[in-house]
Design an enzyme around this catalytic site. Structure first.
Site, PDB file in Angstrom:
ATOM      1  N   LEU A 167       0.838  -1.206   0.000  1.00 25.86           N
ATOM      2  CA  LEU A 167       0.000   0.000   0.000  1.00 25.86           C
ATOM      3  C   LEU A 167       0.871   1.254   0.000  1.00 25.86           C
ATOM      4  O   LEU A 167       1.626   1.492   0.943  1.00 25.86           O
ATOM      5  CB  LEU A 167      -0.931   0.012   1.217  1.00 25.86           C
ATOM      6  CG  LEU A 167      -1.866  -1.193   1.360  1.00 25.86           C
ATOM      7  CD1 LEU A 167      -2.937  -0.897   2.416  1.00 25.86           C
ATOM      8  CD2 LEU A 167      -2.520  -1.569   0.036  1.00 25.86           C
ATOM      9  N   ASP A 214       5.358   2.435   3.809  1.00 24.29           N
ATOM     10  CA  ASP A 214       6.074   3.339   4.719  1.00 24.29           C
ATOM     11  C   ASP A 214       6.612   2.598   5.945  1.00 24.29           C
ATOM     12  O   ASP A 214       6.940   3.197   6.960  1.00 24.29           O
ATOM     13  CB  ASP A 214       5.175   4.515   5.141  1.00 24.29           C
ATOM     14  CG  ASP A 214       3.998   4.100   6.010  1.00 24.29           C
ATOM     15  OD1 ASP A 214       3.805   2.885   6.238  1.00 24.29           O
ATOM     16  OD2 ASP A 214       3.263   5.003   6.469  1.00 24.29           O
ATOM     17  N   ARG A 272       2.248  14.554   6.303  1.00 22.31           N
ATOM     18  CA  ARG A 272       3.019  14.904   7.506  1.00 22.31           C
ATOM     19  C   ARG A 272       4.525  15.009   7.243  1.00 22.31           C
ATOM     20  O   ARG A 272       5.273  15.483   8.082  1.00 22.31           O
ATOM     21  CB  ARG A 272       2.733  13.890   8.620  1.00 22.31           C
ATOM     22  CG  ARG A 272       1.413  14.136   9.318  1.00 22.31           C
ATOM     23  CD  ARG A 272       1.074  13.019  10.281  1.00 22.31           C
ATOM     24  NE  ARG A 272       0.685  11.800   9.569  1.00 22.31           N
ATOM     25  CZ  ARG A 272       0.506  10.618  10.160  1.00 22.31           C
ATOM     26  NH1 ARG A 272       0.716  10.498  11.459  1.00 22.31           N
ATOM     27  NH2 ARG A 272       0.121   9.569   9.460  1.00 22.31           N
TER      28      ARG A 272
HETATM   29  C1  UD1 Z   1      -2.698   1.682  10.240  1.00 14.71           C
HETATM   30  C2  UD1 Z   1      -3.611   0.650  10.887  1.00 14.71           C
HETATM   31  C3  UD1 Z   1      -3.361   0.626  12.406  1.00 14.71           C
HETATM   32  C4  UD1 Z   1      -1.908   0.284  12.647  1.00 14.71           C
HETATM   33  C5  UD1 Z   1      -1.006   1.265  11.911  1.00 14.71           C
HETATM   34  C6  UD1 Z   1       0.435   0.786  11.975  1.00 14.71           C
HETATM   35  C7  UD1 Z   1      -5.671   0.561   9.594  1.00 14.71           C
HETATM   36  C8  UD1 Z   1      -7.087   0.992   9.515  1.00 14.71           C
HETATM   37  N1  UD1 Z   1      -5.002   1.004  10.642  1.00 14.71           N
HETATM   38  O1  UD1 Z   1      -3.051   2.978  10.734  1.00 14.71           O
HETATM   39  O2  UD1 Z   1      -4.153  -0.372  13.017  1.00 14.71           O
HETATM   40  O3  UD1 Z   1      -1.645   0.312  14.040  1.00 14.71           O
HETATM   41  O4  UD1 Z   1      -1.340   1.351  10.520  1.00 14.71           O
HETATM   42  O5  UD1 Z   1       1.296   1.724  11.390  1.00 14.71           O
HETATM   43  O6  UD1 Z   1      -5.203  -0.177   8.731  1.00 14.71           O
HETATM   44  N2  UD1 Z   1      -3.125   3.749   2.485  1.00 14.71           N
HETATM   45  C9  UD1 Z   1      -3.563   3.695   1.185  1.00 14.71           C
HETATM   46  N3  UD1 Z   1      -4.844   4.075   0.897  1.00 14.71           N
HETATM   47  C10 UD1 Z   1      -5.697   4.500   1.867  1.00 14.71           C
HETATM   48  C11 UD1 Z   1      -5.244   4.564   3.197  1.00 14.71           C
HETATM   49  C12 UD1 Z   1      -3.945   4.166   3.465  1.00 14.71           C
HETATM   50  O7  UD1 Z   1      -2.811   3.294   0.286  1.00 14.71           O
HETATM   51  O8  UD1 Z   1      -6.836   4.817   1.518  1.00 14.71           O
HETATM   52  C13 UD1 Z   1      -1.755   3.316   2.791  1.00 14.71           C
HETATM   53  C14 UD1 Z   1      -0.860   4.424   3.269  1.00 14.71           C
HETATM   54  O9  UD1 Z   1      -0.118   4.957   2.190  1.00 14.71           O
HETATM   55  C15 UD1 Z   1       0.077   3.686   4.223  1.00 14.71           C
HETATM   56  C16 UD1 Z   1      -0.792   2.574   4.756  1.00 14.71           C
HETATM   57  O10 UD1 Z   1      -1.831   2.393   3.837  1.00 14.71           O
HETATM   58  O11 UD1 Z   1       1.181   3.132   3.550  1.00 14.71           O
HETATM   59  C17 UD1 Z   1      -1.320   2.832   6.165  1.00 14.71           C
HETATM   60  O12 UD1 Z   1      -2.139   3.971   6.173  1.00 14.71           O
HETATM   61  P1  UD1 Z   1      -2.103   5.005   7.360  1.00 14.71           P
HETATM   62  O13 UD1 Z   1      -3.060   6.096   7.045  1.00 14.71           O
HETATM   63  O14 UD1 Z   1      -0.695   5.387   7.652  1.00 14.71           O
HETATM   64  O15 UD1 Z   1      -2.707   4.116   8.548  1.00 14.71           O
HETATM   65  P2  UD1 Z   1      -2.506   4.365  10.090  1.00 14.71           P
HETATM   66  O16 UD1 Z   1      -3.461   5.399  10.550  1.00 14.71           O
HETATM   67  O17 UD1 Z   1      -1.082   4.557  10.389  1.00 14.71           O
HETATM   68 MG    MG Z   2       0.728   5.033   9.187  1.00 12.94          MG
END
Ligand code: UD1
Ligand code: MG
Length: 450
Positions: free
Chosen positions: A11, A107, A18
């Protein structure tokens, strides 16, 4: 050896706001390699197919991923509606069928192939969903793993949706998840957006699995391995973890690094046995150092090859294309670019050697410059075996200095010099005995008048 097939869904569609940077977050680098490249390296190491989910208009991310893993597939998540929604952007890849599906975040660059293998092992042993947990020093922002008293995983609760009791749970979701290929798609498609952020959370796969009678389990990892990068500060923390790993691996391989915390390595730095690295040395990408070489303090190397027993620095700069054969010496304030120095050649002080070949045993005097650039094009300088270039010489390329030739100090050499010659390219010295005394008298008289 597992014969199970694996699809890794990476993903990378997040905006990375940020980071406060115009560069996409996953293209920021640690150890000279982008975050995304580190994750794709893991996919390659476990022999998985990779499906990378990117946001719209992220051609730079796609290009960078292709360069690392030509076989990777790309899927665009048009709207950013959560992590499960992002995985489903790669639905076409999922529906091709695979034994294991592993979801990783681009990430989270410090994950290892061993941990991916552990998660897959849990799926192979019968789990429908295997989640990686960890116990962070500060759990703020992470989802919490909710288990029953028997230790079975029931759900993952995002912090925004958690009750105070749930927030007190120390085991958090690291973000890495493996799903059994035969249930993955059905399971993901049942996830709803009925939560605080109105997003489709991948983490809800656990609760959905329960309702389907599919078993979900949690494994644990060290915090350092699952550090996510959301800010510049976290990027620096991930870099520090990676540097510790790289230095430890170098020590393990028989490299002497005198003050490890002062040496910066790249993920692809190759160091042979009995290489010694003095304090404060920086390796950029693409450096190989052969056995027994010595890299002295304050040297900077990038895209360079250092042969067996060679000595570099202190204060040397090896730029891309620098290629030093065995026992070459490159000393202080010497810059080498796109140049091969053959066995035993020496450039010990204050020189620029660019676009050149220096023959075996040649000696490059202090202050020698290869004038390789005319403002439009780069030109080549060839220096023969055992040649001796006197100090402060300018070799104006294109030019060839033959084997065994001497170039007198202070020369500007613009024409080729055949082998075993002596070349002078400077004004002849003139001496006027006693003239200094006369000159002083004239000057003194002039001063007294004014
Ligand atoms: C997520 C997890 C959380 C975990 C944390 C660990 C979920 C709902 N939550 O939260 O339980 O503790 O990671 O770091 O999964 N991304 C997409 N498309 C989207 C949303 C996100 O590609 O629509 C990708 C982001 O680029 C990233 C990853 O998914 O690489 C995680 O997304 P992020 O928004 O960072 O999730 P967290 O709030 O950190
Ligand atoms: Mg994250």
């Amino acid at each position: 050896m597992t014969t199970r097939t694996c699809l890794i869904v990476v993903l990378a569609a997040g905006e990375g706001t940020r980071m406060r940077s115009s560069r996409p977050k996953v293209l920021h680098a640690i150890g000279g390699r982008s975050l995304l490249a580190h994750v794709l390296d893991v996919a390659s190491a476990v022999g998985a197919r990779a499906a990378v989910v990117v946001g719209p208009e992220q051609e730079a991310v796609v290009g960078a991923a292709r360069a690392v893993m030509p076989g990777a597939e790309f899927y665009i998540q048009q709207e950013r509606r959560g992590t499960a929604h992002a995985v489903l952007a790669a639905k076409a890849a999922l529906s091709q069928g695979t034994d294991d599906v592993v979801v990783v975040f681009a990430d989270t660059p410090l994950i290892t192939p061993q941990t991916v293998a552990r998660l897959r092992g849990a799926v192979a042993a019968g789990a429908g969903v295997a989640v990686l947990g960890f116990r962070p020093a500060d759990p703020t922002g992470y989802g919490r793993l909710i288990a029953d008293p028997a230790g079975r995983l029931l759900a993952i609760r995002e912090e925004k949706d958690a009750s105070p009791a749930e927030r007190a749970i120390s085991l958090c979701n690291a973000g890495l998840m493996a799903l059994a290929g035969d249930v993955a798609l059905t399971l993901l498609q049942q996830i709803r957006d009925d939560n605080a952020k109105r997003e489709f959370y991948l983490t809800d796969a656990v609760a959905v699995a329960r309702t389907m009678g599919v078993n979900a389990v949690a494994l644990e990892a060290e915090e350092d391995e699952v550090r996510g990068v959301n800010t510049q500060g976290q990027l620096a923390e991930a870099e520090a973890v990676l540097q510790r790993r790289l230095r430890a691996a170098a020590h393990e391989a028989g490299v002497t690094i005198v003050a490890p915390e002062t040496v910066y390595l790249c993920a692809d730095t190759k160091l042979g046995r009995d290489v010694t690295i003095e304090p404060y040395v920086v390796f950029g990408p693409g450096v190989t150092v052969e056995d027994g070489a010595l890299i002295r303090s304050f040297s900077h190397l990038e895209g360079a090859h250092v042969g067996r027993g060679a000595r570099v620095g202190p204060f040397a700069r090896l730029r891309p294309g620098a290629n030093l054969d065995v026992d070459v010496h490159v000393g202080n304030f010497v810059e080498v670019k796109e140049a091969r120095l053959e066995a035993g050649a020496k450039a010990n002080h204050l020189a620029y050697i660019g676009d050149a070949r220096v023959g075996a045993g040649a000696n490059i005097g202090a202050g020698t410059i290869t004038c390789n650039y005319d403002g439009f094009k780069k030109h080549v300088t060839e220096i023969g075996r055992e040649a001796f270039i006197g100090s402060n010489s300018a070799l104006v390329a294109p030019v060839k200095i033959g084997d065994g030739t001497y170039v007198a100090s202070g020369s500007v050499i613009t024409r080729d010099v055949p082998a075993n010659s002596l070349a002078f390219g400077r004004a002849r010295q003139v001496i006027k005995e006693g003239l200094a005394t006369q000159l002083r008298a004239v000057l003194r008289a002039g001063k007294n008048k004014s």
